[in-house]
Design an enzyme around this catalytic site. Structure first.
Site, PDB file in Angstrom:
ATOM      1  N   HIS A 155       2.031  -3.966  88.503  1.00  0.00           N
ATOM      2  CA  HIS A 155       2.486  -5.037  89.828  1.00  0.00           C
ATOM      3  C   HIS A 155       1.847  -6.342  88.419  1.00  0.00           C
ATOM      4  O   HIS A 155       2.396  -7.004  88.956  1.00  0.00           O
ATOM      5  CB  HIS A 155       1.544  -4.638  90.868  1.00  0.00           C
ATOM      6  CG  HIS A 155       2.182  -3.602  91.952  1.00  0.00           C
ATOM      7  ND1 HIS A 155       2.799  -4.385  92.802  1.00  0.00           N
ATOM      8  CD2 HIS A 155       2.293  -2.603  91.787  1.00  0.00           C
ATOM      9  CE1 HIS A 155       3.183  -2.702  93.851  1.00  0.00           C
ATOM     10  NE2 HIS A 155       3.116  -1.864  93.698  1.00  0.00           N
ATOM     11  N   ASP A 364       0.055 -13.781  86.469  1.00  0.00           N
ATOM     12  CA  ASP A 364       0.511 -12.859  87.338  1.00  0.00           C
ATOM     13  C   ASP A 364       1.341 -12.352  87.104  1.00  0.00           C
ATOM     14  O   ASP A 364       3.240 -12.407  86.579  1.00  0.00           O
ATOM     15  CB  ASP A 364       0.730 -13.733  88.389  1.00  0.00           C
ATOM     16  CG  ASP A 364       0.847 -13.921  89.651  1.00  0.00           C
ATOM     17  OD1 ASP A 364      -0.172 -12.380  90.209  1.00  0.00           O
ATOM     18  OD2 ASP A 364       0.242 -14.635  90.475  1.00  0.00           O
TER      19      ASP A 364
HETATM   20  P1  ADQ Z   1      -1.715 -10.370  94.535  1.00  0.00           P
HETATM   21  O1  ADQ Z   1      -2.875 -11.236  93.216  1.00  0.00           O
HETATM   22  O2  ADQ Z   1      -2.543  -9.380  95.510  1.00  0.00           O
HETATM   23  O3  ADQ Z   1      -1.223  -8.701  93.810  1.00  0.00           O
HETATM   24  P2  ADQ Z   1       0.007 -11.509  95.781  1.00  0.00           P
HETATM   25  O4  ADQ Z   1       1.580 -11.539  94.992  1.00  0.00           O
HETATM   26  O5  ADQ Z   1      -0.475 -12.608  95.086  1.00  0.00           O
HETATM   27  O6  ADQ Z   1      -0.545 -10.684  95.185  1.00  0.00           O
HETATM   28  O7  ADQ Z   1       0.265 -11.901  96.835  1.00  0.00           O
HETATM   29  C1  ADQ Z   1      -0.478 -11.677  98.185  1.00  0.00           C
HETATM   30  C2  ADQ Z   1      -0.007 -11.218  99.426  1.00  0.00           C
HETATM   31  O8  ADQ Z   1      -1.249 -11.849 100.262  1.00  0.00           O
HETATM   32  C3  ADQ Z   1       1.171 -12.319  99.915  1.00  0.00           C
HETATM   33  O9  ADQ Z   1       1.772 -11.949 100.818  1.00  0.00           O
HETATM   34  C4  ADQ Z   1       0.796 -12.998 100.835  1.00  0.00           C
HETATM   35  O10 ADQ Z   1       0.405 -13.694 101.618  1.00  0.00           O
HETATM   36  C5  ADQ Z   1      -1.610 -12.396 101.171  1.00  0.00           C
HETATM   37  N1  ADQ Z   1      -2.238 -13.220 100.996  1.00  0.00           N
HETATM   38  C6  ADQ Z   1      -2.763 -14.040 100.496  1.00  0.00           C
HETATM   39  N2  ADQ Z   1      -4.047 -15.009 100.692  1.00  0.00           N
HETATM   40  C7  ADQ Z   1      -3.797 -14.460 102.393  1.00  0.00           C
HETATM   41  C8  ADQ Z   1      -5.189 -14.905 103.658  1.00  0.00           C
HETATM   42  N3  ADQ Z   1      -5.646 -15.947 103.021  1.00  0.00           N
HETATM   43  N4  ADQ Z   1      -4.583 -14.384 105.051  1.00  0.00           N
HETATM   44  C9  ADQ Z   1      -3.625 -13.463 104.662  1.00  0.00           C
HETATM   45  N5  ADQ Z   1      -2.741 -13.037 103.460  1.00  0.00           N
HETATM   46  C10 ADQ Z   1      -2.874 -13.107 102.460  1.00  0.00           C
HETATM   47  C11 ADQ Z   1      -0.650  -8.505  92.714  1.00  0.00           C
HETATM   48  C12 ADQ Z   1       0.326  -8.651  91.702  1.00  0.00           C
HETATM   49  C13 ADQ Z   1       1.037  -9.744  91.823  1.00  0.00           C
HETATM   50  C14 ADQ Z   1       1.872  -8.729  92.593  1.00  0.00           C
HETATM   51  C15 ADQ Z   1       1.644  -8.162  93.248  1.00  0.00           C
HETATM   52  C16 ADQ Z   1       2.855  -7.709  93.850  1.00  0.00           C
HETATM   53  O11 ADQ Z   1      -1.326  -9.706  90.978  1.00  0.00           O
HETATM   54  O12 ADQ Z   1       1.452 -10.361  90.786  1.00  0.00           O
HETATM   55  O13 ADQ Z   1       2.724 -10.192  92.847  1.00  0.00           O
HETATM   56  O14 ADQ Z   1       0.467  -7.166  93.157  1.00  0.00           O
HETATM   57  O15 ADQ Z   1       3.333  -7.037  92.585  1.00  0.00           O
END
Ligand code: ADQ
Length: 480
Positions: A155, A364
């Site tokens: 990811h 990211d």
């Molecule tokens: P993350 O870095 O955790 O994951 P990201 O892609 O930024 O993920 O997604 C975060 C998710 O969490 C989104 O669905 C968002 O809506 C939700 N979220 C964020 N803040 C929130 C809050 N305060 N309350 C509720 N929900 C919240 C890793 C990788 C990313 C990749 C993802 C998926 O680092 O690059 O996109 O996995 O593969």
């Protein structure tokens, strides 16, 4: 149809009030549509850790989870996963640490999880492993005699070999990743970096084309599977939430100011300090925007027991405090900075009300928030996305205002441009990005990955290059 067994570090049972992160959202979508077993850590730390997995069933998904001991949490999770692999794979070499004992713990946890998974497996299973916590899991399962198809999806970004080399065990890790049958990445550049590393570790003859690696006569398929969102679901959530009390309260609180929104896990890779500074610069160089716009940054705390996370937290509090202290008026707070979770739907409603979305990570893998922001907009009057070129999502969302997240002035200029973009241009950019979202939505992500994993290599063209020529080339290299 084969049963899907998903393995990820964090397994979250669906519960009211849970706010699942990016990986969990994607895995849950795959599991809900096909059913199956989801295996991993339950997020708890206890001594001694659970001797056997705890099993729950919800809808058509079985959840089997284990806890970690406090030593495993320190050495495997906070240590090798979050202080070695995470910073290295995101190119933060300053934050990178390596300790033999933590690597040993990483291997031991992978071994322990493999042992507990074994008795849960069935003859027709297909195993889908997620992320950097389990790079050696296929090796552990193979050593116990498992011959089922095993795939891995990373990811987060995969770093270039010149960075990866700082990890003393990089060759061993790459080698163990080649025990998977399929290794998937978010973007072409992650795949290219992986193949470059394989060439260095196993010799150039092991890779030909960009769809397969030949390992001792066996083909390991590789590919790009950009994760996406459920576009219709996000649209429905956003519409519904807009009428709900939390959104209405947020709108009342804005007292007519135009909203710019950021939603991220609180992580140093998300570029929040630079973002706060860019906003400060924007307000300084465009005084007419003062008292007219409000920036809401939602950033729930994560991994707060890792030192680097405590440091970024305090830096952000100071920066937000300074900007607000310098520029706030009695009826205006420039930055509203909230360290808390919201239900997913509520967030989508907030996004729909924001004329500008700010997604500027320093690095990211993909960034689902960028995609959610586009999906949540009103197509007849959409907001503008400001997006870092260093997020995987920038490869698909080419009509966003793309910025370098280290360029404070560039980001401030993009804010000015976003708030003043004519409606026609906003509609045209939004339409084009929505098409991209639909091409690579979350269903396409899991079905493409699983289809390929379930097919034999010969049927998919993986390792379609001349295997014998490749073996000859590596023999010749050894003698040259
Ligand atoms: P993350 O870095 O955790 O994951 P990201 O892609 O930024 O993920 O997604 C975060 C998710 O969490 C989104 O669905 C968002 O809506 C939700 N979220 C964020 N803040 C929130 C809050 N305060 N309350 C509720 N929900 C919240 C890793 C990788 C990313 C990749 C993802 C998926 O680092 O690059 O996109 O996995 O593969």
């Amino acid at each position: 149809m084969s049963r899907i067994v998903a393995v990820s570090n964090r397994v979250m049972l669906p519960r009211r009030g849970n706010a699942p992160g990016g990986l969990v959202v994607g895995v849950l979508a795959a599991m809900k549509s096909r059913g199956g077993l989801w295996f991993g850590w339950n997020g708890e730390v206890e001594d001694p850790c659970t001797p056997e997995p705890t099993v729950h069933r919800r809808d058509n998904v079985t959840y089997a989870t284990l806890s970690l001991s406090s030593e495993e949490s320190r050495d495997y999770y906070q240590g090798f996963c979050n202080s070695t692999l995470w910073p290295l794979f995101h190119y933060f070499l300053d934050g990178f640490r390596f300790h033999d004992a933590q690597y040993e713990s990483y291997l031991a946890v992978n071994r322990r999880f493999a042992q507990h998974l074994l008795p849960l497996l069935r003859a027709d299973d297909v195993i889908w492993v997620h992320d950097y916590h389990f790079l050696p899991l296929a090796r552990q399962l193979r050593q116990s005699g498992v011959q089922l198809p095993i795939g891995m999806f990373l990811h987060i970004p995969f770093p270039h070999i010149d960075s990866l080399r700082v990890l003393p065990v990089h060759a061993e890790l790459i080698d163990s990743m080649l025990d998977f049958d399929l290794v998937g990445f978010q973007t072409q550049s992650d795949l290219d970096a992986f193949l470059a590393a394989v060439r260095v570790v196993r010799g150039p003859g092991s890779v030909a084309g960009d769809d397969g690696v030949l390992v001792n006569g066996r083909c390991v398929r590789v590919g790009v599977f950009p994760i996406g969102v459920d576009v219709d679901l996000v649209q429905q959530e956003a519409l519904l939430a807009q009428r709900g009390e939390p959104c209405q309260r947020m709108i009342r609180g804005l007292i007519g100011k135009r909203l710019m929104i950021g939603v991220d896990r609180l992580d140093y890779s998300k570029g929040l300090v630079q973002r706060f500074k860019a906003y400060e610069q924007f307000l300084e160089s465009h005084p007419q925007a003062r008292n007219r716009v409000t920036y809401i940054q939602i950033a729930p705390l994560s991994r707060s027991d890792v030192h680097a996370y405590a440091a970024i937290r305090s830096e952000l509090e100071q920066t937000a405090g300074r900007v607000n202290g310098r520029l706030a008026e009695t009826d205006w707070t420039p930055i509203r900075y909230l360290n808390r979770n919201f239900p997913h739907g509520t967030l989508m409603g907030f996004m729909r009300n924001a004329p500008v979305g700010l997604v500027t990570p320093l690095r990211d893998g993909m960034n689902l928030v960028a995609k959610e922001f586009i999906a949540a907009q009103d197509p007849s009057d959409p907001g503008v996305l400001i997006l870092s070129t260093l997020a995987g999502a920038a490869r698909e969302l080419t009509e966003a205002l793309q910025v370098n997240p280290y360029d404070i002035r560039g980001m401030a200029d993009a804010m000015e441009r976003a708030f003043n973009m004519p409606r026609e241009e906003r509609i045209q950019r939004h339409e084009s990005m929505l098409r991209a979202l639909r091409r690579n939505d979350v269903a396409a992500w899991h079905s493409r990955f699983l289809e390929l994993l379930c097919q034999p290599a010969a049927a998919t063209g993986g390792c379609s290059f001349d295997a014998e020529a490749s073996r000859r080339a590596s023999r010749a290299r050894r003698w040259s």
